[in-house]
Design an enzyme around this catalytic site. Structure first.
Site, PDB file in Angstrom:
ATOM      1  N   GLY A 114      26.324   7.546 -37.091  1.00 30.95           N
ATOM      2  CA  GLY A 114      25.860   8.930 -37.021  1.00 30.95           C
ATOM      3  C   GLY A 114      24.387   9.009 -37.416  1.00 30.95           C
ATOM      4  CB  SER A 144      24.901   2.923 -35.245  1.00 29.81           C
ATOM      5  OG  SER A 144      24.041   3.867 -34.680  1.00 29.81           O
ATOM      6  CD1 TRP A 145      25.098   6.821 -41.004  1.00 30.37           C
ATOM      7  CD2 TRP A 145      22.879   6.744 -41.288  1.00 30.37           C
ATOM      8  NE1 TRP A 145      24.825   7.243 -42.282  1.00 30.37           N
ATOM      9  CE2 TRP A 145      23.471   7.211 -42.484  1.00 30.37           C
ATOM     10  CE3 TRP A 145      21.499   6.608 -41.233  1.00 30.37           C
ATOM     11  CZ2 TRP A 145      22.728   7.550 -43.605  1.00 30.37           C
ATOM     12  CZ3 TRP A 145      20.738   6.943 -42.355  1.00 30.37           C
ATOM     13  CH2 TRP A 145      21.350   7.408 -43.514  1.00 30.37           C
ATOM     14  CG  ASP A 191      22.171  -0.690 -29.067  1.00 33.96           C
ATOM     15  OD1 ASP A 191      21.981   0.494 -28.732  1.00 33.96           O
ATOM     16  OD2 ASP A 191      22.652  -1.027 -30.159  1.00 33.96           O
ATOM     17  CG  HIS A 238      24.764   1.924 -29.990  1.00 30.78           C
ATOM     18  ND1 HIS A 238      23.895   1.354 -30.902  1.00 30.78           N
ATOM     19  CD2 HIS A 238      25.382   2.955 -30.647  1.00 30.78           C
ATOM     20  CE1 HIS A 238      23.961   2.016 -32.042  1.00 30.78           C
ATOM     21  NE2 HIS A 238      24.862   2.977 -31.920  1.00 30.78           N
TER      22      HIS A 238
END
Length: 386
Positions: A114, A181-182, A337, A365
């Site tokens: 996120g 990711s985050w 990605d 991703h």
């Protein structure tokens, strides 16, 4: 009287006889030569010039073998928590958490992306449930945590403190930290703040919260690769505000007009979902377009990105790598990605050459693409007995 001596056979006759003997005699394998083969020179695992592993030590070479027939690893079967609940972390926030797998196993923490997306049920399945005590939680304002989509007291450092509070609440001394990711951003921030609490790191789709990375996805860059999907994201913002989409979206997502906020949230969220897979995933796009999910992820992401992740500088996560270079780590990065381009993973590996970089040649991703799943499950399997 002298006996007449027989004349030697002609060369042609000898050759003919030899061929006939060859046809009738059994074949015998030639004896190997007695010469000793020269020893092969040892291959260096690092480049003298850069200290980095050669490019083919990444997943590119392994993928060639996989394509030849070696099966890829898949997620472990679905499991249910043996414990779940809420932990109050402030007067405003309480976070949902759950534990799965072996209660006496090696502790492992999963950090979702996120920020604001919440944890997918499949997060549990990256770990061998016979060996791991798997901890999953929803960060402030998202998923099952309460209140939803709240931006109050919601910063990177609040989340780092929440992780430590949860660790103590569960009576865990140290744990493996897994984030994509985050989640990779938060995993780096947490481990750099508390290196003594981390046994290993498994990172995927690296996001270092630098402005160039934010601009790539939300201002210009990915728009050149997905112009069809970009159009819906762009149309929410009037032409005279398009020089700064991030600021324009932030104003709408945090304004008092709920209808405008929801339209902006859907456009923001669907744009990210549409770019997250190498091949478009309609199911993922549908999930990210749901009202409450879209509102949480868009509001919280935009809040964090406008504030540059609340870091002291945009290079903080790279600057503090010396604090964690001793921790065993695997970096899994999809070659294609679009959300978090491979440049960030490469920059992280240059700062941290001891980390095992796995560039997956046929993935984007999402953690749930087959090539990424394969490398992530291999990583947790390697670390389960340490």
């Amino acid at each position: 009287m002298k006996k007449k001596q027989s004349r030697p056979a002609s060369r042609a006759t000898a050759r003919t006889s030899a061929r006939a003997a060859t046809r009738t005699a059994p074949r015998v394998a030639p004896r190997p030569k007695s010469r000793t083969a020269p020893a092969r020179p040892k291959r260096s695992t690092k480049s003298r010039a850069t200290g980095l592993r050669p490019a083919l030590k990444t997943a590119d070479a392994r993928a060639v073998r996989n394509a030849a027939g070696a099966p890829r690893r898949e997620l472990y079967p679905p499991i249910e928590p043996f414990k779940h609940g809420y932990l109050r972390v402030s007067e405003i926030h309480e976070i949902y958490y759950e534990e799965c797998g072996n209660p006496a196993g090696k502790p492992a923490l999963f950090l979702h992306g996120g920020p604001g997306a919440g944890a997918d049920r499949r997060a549990r399945q990256f770990f061998d449930p016979q060996h791991y005590r798997i901890v999953v939680f929803d960060q402030r304002g998202c998923g099952r945590s309460r209140p939803s989509a709240s931006l109050v007291e919601n910063t990177t450092w609040h989340l780092v403190a929440d992780i430590e509070r949860l660790r103590r609440h569960l009576g865990i001394e140290r744990w493996l930290v897994f984030g994509g990711s985050w989640g990779s951003t938060l995993a780096l921030a947490y481990s750099e703040a508390h290196p003594e609490r981390v046994t290993e790191l498994v990172l995927r789709g690296i996001f270092l919260l630098r402005y160039a990375e934010i601009r790539w996805l939300y201002q210009h860059g990915a728009s050149e690769i997905f112009p069809d999907r970009w159009e819906a994201y762009r149309e929410v913002i009037p032409p005279d505000e398009r020089d700064d989409y991030l600021r324009a979206y932030h104003q709408r997502l945090t304004g008092s007009d709920q209808r405008t906020a929801l339209a902006a949230a859907r456009a923001w969220s669907v744009w990210e979902a549409a770019t997250s897979f190498l091949y478009s995933n309609p199911e993922n796009i549908r999930k990210w377009s749901e009202d409450q999910f879209a509102l949480a992820v868009a509001r919280i992401e935009c809040h964090y990105f406008v504030n540059r992740g609340f870091l002291r500088s945009e290079t903080q996560l790279l600057d503090d790598i010396p604090r964690i270079r001793h921790i065993p780590a695997t970096i899994v990065q999809g070659r294609y990605d679009i959300v978090c381009p491979a440049t960030s993973a490469w920059d992280l590996h240059r700062a941290w050459p001891e980390a095992d970089l796995r560039l997956v040649p046929d993935a984007g991703h999402s953690a749930f693409e087959p090539g990424n799943v394969h490398e992530l499950v291999l990583a947790t399997d390697r670390y389960r007995s340490r």
